[in-house]
Design an enzyme around this catalytic site. Structure first.
Site, short mmCIF file in Angstrom:
data_model
loop_
_atom_site.label_atom_id
_atom_site.label_comp_id
_atom_site.label_asym_id
_atom_site.label_seq_id
_atom_site.Cartn_x
_atom_site.Cartn_y
_atom_site.Cartn_z
N HIS A 21 -1.85 -7.93 -6.42
CA HIS A 21 -1.86 -6.93 -5.57
C HIS A 21 -1.45 -7.23 -4.33
O HIS A 21 -0.82 -6.27 -3.58
CB HIS A 21 -3.27 -6.53 -5.60
CG HIS A 21 -3.87 -5.83 -6.81
ND1 HIS A 21 -5.04 -6.46 -7.46
CD2 HIS A 21 -3.69 -4.79 -7.44
CE1 HIS A 21 -5.44 -5.75 -8.43
NE2 HIS A 21 -4.65 -4.61 -8.46
N LYS A 45 -15.54 3.01 -14.80
CA LYS A 45 -14.54 1.61 -15.15
C LYS A 45 -15.74 0.19 -15.45
O LYS A 45 -15.01 -0.52 -15.56
CB LYS A 45 -13.82 1.33 -14.02
CG LYS A 45 -12.14 2.01 -14.42
CD LYS A 45 -11.27 0.97 -13.87
CE LYS A 45 -9.98 1.30 -14.68
NZ LYS A 45 -9.03 0.14 -13.94
N ARG A 94 4.37 -3.44 -13.15
CA ARG A 94 4.56 -4.59 -13.75
C ARG A 94 5.58 -4.46 -15.04
O ARG A 94 6.74 -4.17 -14.77
CB ARG A 94 3.41 -5.31 -14.29
CG ARG A 94 2.51 -5.72 -13.28
CD ARG A 94 1.11 -6.08 -13.74
NE ARG A 94 0.50 -4.91 -14.12
CZ ARG A 94 -0.74 -4.76 -14.62
NH1 ARG A 94 -1.39 -5.85 -15.10
NH2 ARG A 94 -1.14 -3.54 -14.92
N SER A 132 -6.39 -8.02 -13.99
CA SER A 132 -7.74 -8.30 -13.56
C SER A 132 -8.39 -8.48 -14.92
O SER A 132 -9.21 -9.64 -14.67
CB SER A 132 -8.28 -7.16 -12.69
OG SER A 132 -7.52 -6.75 -11.42
N1 COA Z 1 0.17 -7.60 -10.17
C1 COA Z 1 -0.86 -7.73 -11.24
N2 COA Z 1 -1.72 -6.98 -11.86
C2 COA Z 1 -1.56 -5.88 -11.40
C3 COA Z 1 -0.80 -5.29 -10.33
C4 COA Z 1 0.06 -6.35 -9.64
N3 COA Z 1 1.02 -5.88 -8.59
N4 COA Z 1 -1.06 -3.88 -9.77
C5 COA Z 1 -2.26 -3.60 -10.84
N5 COA Z 1 -2.41 -4.81 -11.52
C6 COA Z 1 -3.33 -4.69 -12.58
C7 COA Z 1 -4.87 -4.72 -12.14
O1 COA Z 1 -5.18 -6.11 -12.10
C8 COA Z 1 -5.65 -3.87 -13.12
O2 COA Z 1 -5.80 -4.65 -14.23
P1 COA Z 1 -7.01 -4.14 -15.30
O3 COA Z 1 -6.60 -2.93 -15.81
O4 COA Z 1 -6.87 -5.24 -16.25
O5 COA Z 1 -8.51 -4.11 -14.33
C9 COA Z 1 -4.47 -2.80 -13.46
O6 COA Z 1 -3.35 -3.56 -13.16
C10 COA Z 1 -4.65 -1.71 -12.76
O7 COA Z 1 -5.84 -1.72 -11.50
P2 COA Z 1 -5.52 -1.20 -10.28
O8 COA Z 1 -4.18 -1.50 -9.55
O9 COA Z 1 -6.66 -1.58 -9.65
O10 COA Z 1 -5.47 0.21 -10.53
P3 COA Z 1 -6.31 1.28 -11.40
O11 COA Z 1 -5.46 1.63 -12.45
O12 COA Z 1 -7.51 0.68 -11.89
O13 COA Z 1 -6.48 2.53 -10.42
C11 COA Z 1 -6.49 4.78 -9.79
C12 COA Z 1 -6.39 3.77 -10.87
C13 COA Z 1 -7.82 4.30 -8.85
C14 COA Z 1 -5.45 4.77 -8.80
C15 COA Z 1 -6.63 5.73 -10.23
O14 COA Z 1 -7.75 6.15 -11.13
C16 COA Z 1 -6.99 7.20 -9.13
O15 COA Z 1 -6.39 7.71 -8.68
N6 COA Z 1 -8.45 7.53 -9.56
C17 COA Z 1 -8.96 8.83 -8.64
C18 COA Z 1 -9.18 9.92 -9.39
C19 COA Z 1 -8.10 10.78 -9.41
O16 COA Z 1 -7.53 11.05 -8.49
N7 COA Z 1 -7.61 11.02 -10.85
C20 COA Z 1 -6.48 12.11 -11.06
C21 COA Z 1 -5.02 11.43 -10.91
S1 COA Z 1 -4.53 10.51 -12.32
#
Ligand code: COA
Length: 165
Positions: A21, A45, A94, A132
């Site tokens: 991140h 989550k 990724r 994560s």
């Molecule tokens: N390097 C390494 N790992 C990474 C990374 C990077 N650059 N970027 C993301 N990751 C990993 C994280 O560790 C995480 O791993 P996990 O799934 O094992 O926990 C995963 O990728 C994704 O995590 P994160 O980047 O924190 O994002 P998310 O996918 O959990 O977030 C939101 C999603 C919050 C953006 C999305 O659910 C959202 O917009 N929610 C609001 C509701 C909404 O508007 N919904 C309608 C639109 S779909």
């Protein structure tokens, strides 16, 4: 923020923030003037860390970074982005496996609000295979995850899993 400053929202669960991140954040700040880390408050989550803990860790890691704001949000991301008076969201990609999920999300966001643009940065190859979840699994079994997460996060993980007082 002045009108000419470019602001971007970097949303995620950040449970916890990883070096992957941080690499996206550092590169995003080469393109944008200011970045908001927007932590999603999604109880579905079932995060390991509370919102307060996630904010604390990010604040510690970014305490010398003046151009970053840390915030949490409920509800739709596009509504949050508009509330923050910007129209850009950044996400990291990724491996190919991220593409489908990110594409789906970007298209849904676009359907919900056509003004909001999603921009993708490629994650540094060093972090291609980290997440994560996998870091939490290794930490839960006492594995050494230093180098994958900032020191404060490694410490909090060790504490959470009872490997440190
Ligand atoms: N390097 C390494 N790992 C990474 C990374 C990077 N650059 N970027 C993301 N990751 C990993 C994280 O560790 C995480 O791993 P996990 O799934 O094992 O926990 C995963 O990728 C994704 O995590 P994160 O980047 O924190 O994002 P998310 O996918 O959990 O977030 C939101 C999603 C919050 C953006 C999305 O659910 C959202 O917009 N929610 C609001 C509701 C909404 O508007 N919904 C309608 C639109 S779909």
């Amino acid at each position: 923020m002045s009108k000419s400053e470019k602001l971007v929202v970097y949303p995620g669960t950040f449970d916890p923030i990883t070096n992957g991140h941080l690499s996206i954040l550092t590169r995003a700040l080469k393109v944008f003037d200011k970045l908001i880390i927007a932590i999603s408050n999604n109880p579905q989550k079932a995060p390991l860390f509370t919102m307060e803990e996630r904010i604390f860790m990010i604040r510690e890691v970014l305490k010398d970074q003046p151009n970053v704001e840390i915030d949490s949000f409920d509800g739709l991301l596009v509504d949050y982005v508009v509330k923050k008076k910007t129209n850009v969201v950044i996400r990291g990609l990724r491996a190919m496996s991220d593409f489908e999920y990110e594409f789906q999300m970007a298209l849904m966001n676009r359907k919900l609000n056509r003004e909001v643009q999603s921009i993708f940065l490629m994650t540094d190859y060093k972090w291609f295979y980290t997440s994560s979840t996998i870091i939490k699994e290794a930490a839960s079994l006492g594995g050494d995850i230093s180098g994958l997460v900032p020191a404060i996060v490694a410490k909090m993980l060790r504490k959470k899993f009872g490997y440190e007082e």
